[in-house]
Design an enzyme around this catalytic site. Sequence first.
Site, mmCIF file in Angstrom:
data_model
loop_
_atom_site.group_PDB
_atom_site.id
_atom_site.type_symbol
_atom_site.label_atom_id
_atom_site.label_comp_id
_atom_site.label_asym_id
_atom_site.label_seq_id
_atom_site.Cartn_x
_atom_site.Cartn_y
_atom_site.Cartn_z
ATOM 1 N N SER A 56 38.029 -23.796 45.607
ATOM 2 C CA SER A 56 38.885 -23.769 44.717
ATOM 3 C C SER A 56 38.709 -22.368 43.783
ATOM 4 O O SER A 56 37.803 -23.014 43.628
ATOM 5 C CB SER A 56 40.100 -24.950 44.367
ATOM 6 O OG SER A 56 40.915 -24.546 44.089
ATOM 7 N N TYR A 103 41.082 -32.747 39.291
ATOM 8 C CA TYR A 103 40.964 -32.038 40.582
ATOM 9 C C TYR A 103 39.879 -30.910 41.012
ATOM 10 O O TYR A 103 38.532 -30.396 41.331
ATOM 11 C CB TYR A 103 42.142 -31.087 41.274
ATOM 12 C CG TYR A 103 41.950 -30.655 42.546
ATOM 13 C CD1 TYR A 103 41.577 -31.035 43.798
ATOM 14 C CD2 TYR A 103 42.555 -29.099 42.255
ATOM 15 C CE1 TYR A 103 41.601 -29.973 44.488
ATOM 16 C CE2 TYR A 103 42.536 -28.316 43.228
ATOM 17 C CZ TYR A 103 41.548 -28.184 44.490
ATOM 18 O OH TYR A 103 41.938 -27.817 45.174
ATOM 19 N N LYS A 114 35.743 -30.292 42.901
ATOM 20 C CA LYS A 114 35.325 -29.393 43.389
ATOM 21 C C LYS A 114 34.257 -28.559 43.224
ATOM 22 O O LYS A 114 33.174 -27.993 43.835
ATOM 23 C CB LYS A 114 36.468 -28.047 44.012
ATOM 24 C CG LYS A 114 38.104 -28.334 44.215
ATOM 25 C CD LYS A 114 37.515 -28.861 45.150
ATOM 26 C CE LYS A 114 38.654 -28.649 46.437
ATOM 27 N NZ LYS A 114 38.221 -29.687 48.520
#
Length: 360
Positions: free
Chosen positions: A137, A161, A165
């Site tokens: 992302s 989050y 990643k």
Amino acid sequence: MYWILVTGATGYIGSHTCILLLKSGYNIVILDNFSNSSPKVIDNIIKVSNLNSKEISRRIKVFEIDICNHNSLDNMFSSMIKSRKKINAVIHFAGLKSVADSVEQPYKYWETNVLGGINLIQTMESYNCKTFVFSSSATVYGPTSKIPIKESDLIKPCSPYGSTKASFENFLADISGCTETLKCSIPSNKEWRIARLRYFNPVGAHSSGNLGELPKGKPNNLFPLIAEVCSGEREILEIFGNDWPTKDGTGVRDYIHVMDLAEAHLLTLSKLFISDPQILTLNLGTGIGTSVLELIKTFELETGRKVPYKISERRRGDLSISIADPINALKYLNWKAKFGIKEMCRDGWRWKQSQAQNNI
Ligand code: NAD
Ligand code: UD1
């Protein structure tokens, strides 16, 4: 023909990618635990792909599996081998994706996004399947004043989050024997063919109106919220700040049509299959920035409806501008986004209407 394992296949981006995989002649293994999707999406994938019942049983296998369960993954690979079907590559969409939830439940995010991913890689290695495409992302970059954002820019995620990643990206570099460098393509001396694809803001839906984003619970992202206001499900849209240093004071993002994103996955697979072992890192965006007000205006023009809004406080952790430099996706994949925000709004709205009509 090749078998491609698609984890998170019934989710938003996974389901759209399954359509293109089937259309390109690949057979697919659908893997999901349906924590943020529904088994009904499989029917929609089949409907959109226009497969007959013979093709369905020959070309699609479905496994309800949690990637955190190592044994289930192993059983799945082994059952495919037993039925003489070798999985040639994995596209790994399965994961948790809400920034806000990740702040509340960091353990759950690290378990699913990192531990689940490690389970998958270990299982792949033991079955000598070493071609892997990972959903990363733009959130790995964190706040930056350098626009457009290049793959070589600083990785500095600012949420659990984002950290999961970025960490899994590092893990992939480690297992492929690559010392992290700033290049988009680094040779692997461990026989891995890996792509780390950094998506910007995926929106829109399949043009048939039969497939789109179907999140459980209240959406957090702008696009589905605009669609809800437009359809009357929600009274008003809150714009998080109109005092950002942008063209009209509202936040600017690089929205990308989900079918453009799906196509980039197909091209990535083809590229990895014909290339030497390597780790490829690419931004997937259009290179065009759209403000919140511009997106609302386009939605109104495409739907002929009003989107009432009010200006609220800035959202905590928000960025002012995020726009990709997509030049390397063009260089390495010969990929360029085809659709603009008009098509994103048109297709997203068609999906929203068909959900209402079909009670989805
Ligand atoms: P999604 O939630 O629609 O799809 C993810 C799928 O994974 C869901 O079907 C869910 O049920 C499944 N899943 C979750 N945990 C699982 C587990 N433990 N085992 C098996 N399946 C599990 O999300 P999406 O928008 O399609 O995103 C796909 C991937 O792309 C995610 O990894 C996400 O982090 C990444 N990504 C998404 C965006 C975005 O804005 N949509 C942006 C950048 C990156
Ligand atoms: C958010 C996540 C990001 C994630 C991405 C895709 C945060 C801080 N960031 O990014 O990590 O990768 O989603 O899932 O949550 N907006 C409004 N009103 C709303 C909702 C959004 O004005 O009700 C604005 C935001 O301030 C922003 C723009 O719309 O300027 C886009 O927001 P959103 O769709 O949530 O995406 P990101 O902020 O890019």
